[in-house]
Design an enzyme around this catalytic site. Structure first.
Site, PDB file in Angstrom:
ATOM      1  N   SER A 288      14.188 -32.544  10.028  1.00 14.29           N
ATOM      2  CA  SER A 288      13.039 -31.524  10.437  1.00 14.29           C
ATOM      3  C   SER A 288      14.092 -30.087  10.900  1.00 14.29           C
ATOM      4  O   SER A 288      14.950 -30.315  11.273  1.00 14.29           O
ATOM      5  CB  SER A 288      12.146 -31.951  11.369  1.00 14.29           C
ATOM      6  OG  SER A 288      11.448 -30.936  11.816  1.00 14.29           O
TER       7      SER A 288
ATOM      8  N   LYS B  76      15.533 -35.807  15.228  1.00 14.32           N
ATOM      9  CA  LYS B  76      15.981 -35.351  13.919  1.00 14.32           C
ATOM     10  C   LYS B  76      17.055 -34.606  14.023  1.00 14.32           C
ATOM     11  O   LYS B  76      17.863 -34.853  12.825  1.00 14.32           O
ATOM     12  CB  LYS B  76      14.668 -33.993  13.731  1.00 14.32           C
ATOM     13  CG  LYS B  76      13.402 -34.716  13.602  1.00 14.32           C
ATOM     14  CD  LYS B  76      13.293 -35.772  12.658  1.00 14.32           C
ATOM     15  CE  LYS B  76      11.973 -36.121  12.198  1.00 14.32           C
ATOM     16  NZ  LYS B  76      11.721 -37.125  11.322  1.00 14.32           N
TER      17      LYS B  76
ATOM     18  N   TYR C 159      11.511 -35.054  19.773  1.00 13.47           N
ATOM     19  CA  TYR C 159      11.755 -34.979  18.290  1.00 13.47           C
ATOM     20  C   TYR C 159      12.976 -34.305  17.648  1.00 13.47           C
ATOM     21  O   TYR C 159      13.515 -34.764  16.775  1.00 13.47           O
ATOM     22  CB  TYR C 159      10.344 -34.157  18.163  1.00 13.47           C
ATOM     23  CG  TYR C 159      10.091 -34.182  16.494  1.00 13.47           C
ATOM     24  CD1 TYR C 159       9.411 -35.316  15.914  1.00 13.47           C
ATOM     25  CD2 TYR C 159      10.163 -33.096  15.784  1.00 13.47           C
ATOM     26  CE1 TYR C 159       8.966 -35.263  14.512  1.00 13.47           C
ATOM     27  CE2 TYR C 159      10.036 -33.064  14.234  1.00 13.47           C
ATOM     28  CZ  TYR C 159       9.326 -34.017  13.747  1.00 13.47           C
ATOM     29  OH  TYR C 159       9.083 -34.069  12.560  1.00 13.47           O
TER      30      TYR C 159
HETATM   31  P1  NAP Z   1       1.719 -38.320   9.073  1.00 15.94           P
HETATM   32  O1  NAP Z   1       0.947 -37.679   7.781  1.00 15.94           O
HETATM   33  O2  NAP Z   1       1.473 -38.670  10.339  1.00 15.94           O
HETATM   34  O3  NAP Z   1       2.265 -40.038   8.197  1.00 15.94           O
HETATM   35  C1  NAP Z   1       3.165 -40.614   9.263  1.00 15.94           C
HETATM   36  C2  NAP Z   1       3.319 -41.969   8.260  1.00 15.94           C
HETATM   37  O4  NAP Z   1       4.159 -42.550   9.019  1.00 15.94           O
HETATM   38  C3  NAP Z   1       2.053 -42.852   8.169  1.00 15.94           C
HETATM   39  O5  NAP Z   1       2.380 -43.769   7.097  1.00 15.94           O
HETATM   40  C4  NAP Z   1       2.282 -43.928   9.192  1.00 15.94           C
HETATM   41  O6  NAP Z   1       1.574 -45.015   9.156  1.00 15.94           O
HETATM   42  C5  NAP Z   1       3.957 -43.969   9.280  1.00 15.94           C
HETATM   43  N1  NAP Z   1       4.296 -44.831  10.707  1.00 15.94           N
HETATM   44  C6  NAP Z   1       4.183 -43.825  11.898  1.00 15.94           C
HETATM   45  N2  NAP Z   1       4.900 -44.649  12.855  1.00 15.94           N
HETATM   46  C7  NAP Z   1       5.269 -45.778  12.381  1.00 15.94           C
HETATM   47  C8  NAP Z   1       5.972 -47.041  12.720  1.00 15.94           C
HETATM   48  N3  NAP Z   1       6.084 -47.238  13.840  1.00 15.94           N
HETATM   49  N4  NAP Z   1       6.238 -47.861  11.624  1.00 15.94           N
HETATM   50  C9  NAP Z   1       5.948 -47.743  10.359  1.00 15.94           C
HETATM   51  N5  NAP Z   1       5.394 -46.554  10.071  1.00 15.94           N
HETATM   52  C10 NAP Z   1       4.883 -45.619  10.715  1.00 15.94           C
HETATM   53  O7  NAP Z   1       3.282 -37.679   8.966  1.00 15.94           O
HETATM   54  P2  NAP Z   1       3.975 -36.836   8.063  1.00 15.94           P
HETATM   55  O8  NAP Z   1       3.625 -35.232   8.226  1.00 15.94           O
HETATM   56  O9  NAP Z   1       3.887 -37.133   6.453  1.00 15.94           O
HETATM   57  O10 NAP Z   1       5.667 -36.685   8.516  1.00 15.94           O
HETATM   58  C11 NAP Z   1       6.386 -37.748   7.743  1.00 15.94           C
HETATM   59  C12 NAP Z   1       7.866 -37.405   8.185  1.00 15.94           C
HETATM   60  O11 NAP Z   1       8.056 -36.034   8.046  1.00 15.94           O
HETATM   61  C13 NAP Z   1       8.021 -37.703   9.683  1.00 15.94           C
HETATM   62  O12 NAP Z   1       9.209 -38.409  10.068  1.00 15.94           O
HETATM   63  C14 NAP Z   1       7.982 -36.504  10.115  1.00 15.94           C
HETATM   64  O13 NAP Z   1       8.913 -36.242  11.268  1.00 15.94           O
HETATM   65  C15 NAP Z   1       8.598 -35.448   9.189  1.00 15.94           C
HETATM   66  N6  NAP Z   1       8.429 -34.141   9.103  1.00 15.94           N
HETATM   67  C16 NAP Z   1       7.115 -33.610   9.109  1.00 15.94           C
HETATM   68  C17 NAP Z   1       6.854 -32.351   9.105  1.00 15.94           C
HETATM   69  C18 NAP Z   1       5.401 -31.700   8.814  1.00 15.94           C
HETATM   70  O14 NAP Z   1       5.305 -30.526   8.869  1.00 15.94           O
HETATM   71  N7  NAP Z   1       4.394 -32.568   8.765  1.00 15.94           N
HETATM   72  C19 NAP Z   1       7.742 -31.439   9.278  1.00 15.94           C
HETATM   73  C20 NAP Z   1       9.357 -31.871   9.429  1.00 15.94           C
HETATM   74  C21 NAP Z   1       9.396 -33.186   9.369  1.00 15.94           C
HETATM   75  P3  NAP Z   1       0.112 -45.419   9.702  1.00 15.94           P
HETATM   76  O15 NAP Z   1      -0.984 -44.389   9.068  1.00 15.94           O
HETATM   77  O16 NAP Z   1      -0.078 -46.766   9.511  1.00 15.94           O
HETATM   78  O17 NAP Z   1       0.341 -45.131  11.185  1.00 15.94           O
END
Ligand code: NAP
Length: 245
Positions: A144, A161, A157
């Site tokens: 991130s 990261k 976080y």
């Molecule tokens: P999201 O929409 O909240 O989706 C999270 C996913 O992770 C869901 O499939 C969830 O499953 C799963 N998950 C959460 N905790 C888990 C666990 N303990 N074991 C197994 N699965 C788990 O998140 P996102 O925004 O797509 O983010 C995905 C990745 O990108 C993350 O690593 C996040 O830190 C990174 N990221 C996101 C952003 C952003 O702006 N969105 C920016 C930088 C980095 P359930 O639905 O079953 O809970």
């Protein structure tokens, strides 16, 4: 999952929603069979599996907590028994538990470090053994911008990261001789459930491209790193609309 299945296999943790789902669909479009992992939302996982199958690929969902070593190891063993191989691993599952550091509770620190960083160790350790046996593989870790330039209210976080960045570089050096490449993507603000409560207008002002990213923007880069970037390893690619320049 047929016996004569010859498709390559991609495993995407947190592949049921958001960025992970977009990655899963991108690999399916590229002809991969896909295993998605998720934590609790069965409905979202089932929907993603059926969307992958609609693209003509085999798919299955494995419900396990990536921060649980035993659960991760058991799931990886099941995947290998079912699919025979793992060609791509995307360490994507992640959560936020934001708080100012002075107010941060142990549970908030530990939940984020365990889910966003220790998980990568728990999942990659057994998967890398399989890739080493195969003498091929690609790993993409979800970092991130917070892990690169830090973010107030996200000490947990940002630490996790930044850890993913170091993990990526060290592993790239160790596994290169086995024909395994390891890279990371550092997303900026991407429109998913994780960011749905953030003040979008204020954030967009800070982004040179003046819009939030979409999960597909990340997925295309993940697929590029995993499948097309045959001479790239140990790199962290920012996909952030110019937020970190
Ligand atoms: P999201 O929409 O909240 O989706 C999270 C996913 O992770 C869901 O499939 C969830 O499953 C799963 N998950 C959460 N905790 C888990 C666990 N303990 N074991 C197994 N699965 C788990 O998140 P996102 O925004 O797509 O983010 C995905 C990745 O990108 C993350 O690593 C996040 O830190 C990174 N990221 C996101 C952003 C952003 O702006 N969105 C920016 C930088 C980095 P359930 O639905 O079953 O809970």
């Amino acid at each position: 999952m047929t016996d004569n299945n010859t498709a390559k296999v991609a495993l995407v943790t947190g592949g049921s929603r958001g960025i992970g789902k977009a990655c899963a669909l991108e690999f399916a479009k590229a002809g991969y069979d896909v295993v998605i992992n998720y934590a609790g939302n069965d409905e979202a996982a089932n929907k993603t599996v059926s969307e992958i199958k609609d693209l003509g690929q085999n798919a299955t969902a494995k419900k396990f907590d990536v921060s649980n070593k035993e659960a991760a190891e058991a799931a990886i063993a099941e995947i290998v028994a079912e699919f025979g191989r793992i060609d791509v691993l995307v360490n994507n599952a992640g959560i936020t538990r934001d708080n100012l550091f002075m107010r941060m509770k142990d549970e908030e620190w530990l939940a984020v470090i365990n889910t966003n960083l220790n998980s990568a160790y728990f999942v990659t350790h057994p998967v890398s053994k399989i890739m080493i046996k195969q003498r091929s593989g690609a790993i993409v870790n979800m970092a991130s911008v917070s892990g690169i330039y830090g973010n107030a209210g996200q000490a947990n976080y940002s630490a996790a990261k930044a850890g993913m960045v170091g993990f990526t570089k060290a592993l790239a050096k160790e596994l290169a001789s086995r024909n395994i490449r390891v890279n990371a993507v550092a997303p900026g603000f991407i429109q998913t459930d994780m960011t749905k409560d953030l003040p979008v207008d204020k954030i967009v002002e800070r982004i040179p491209l003046k819009t939030l990213g979409q999960p597909e923007d990340i997925a295309k880069t993940v697929k590029f790193l995993a499948c097309d970037a045959t001479y790239i390893t140990g790199q962290v690619i920012g996909v952030d609309g110019g937020l970190v320049i």
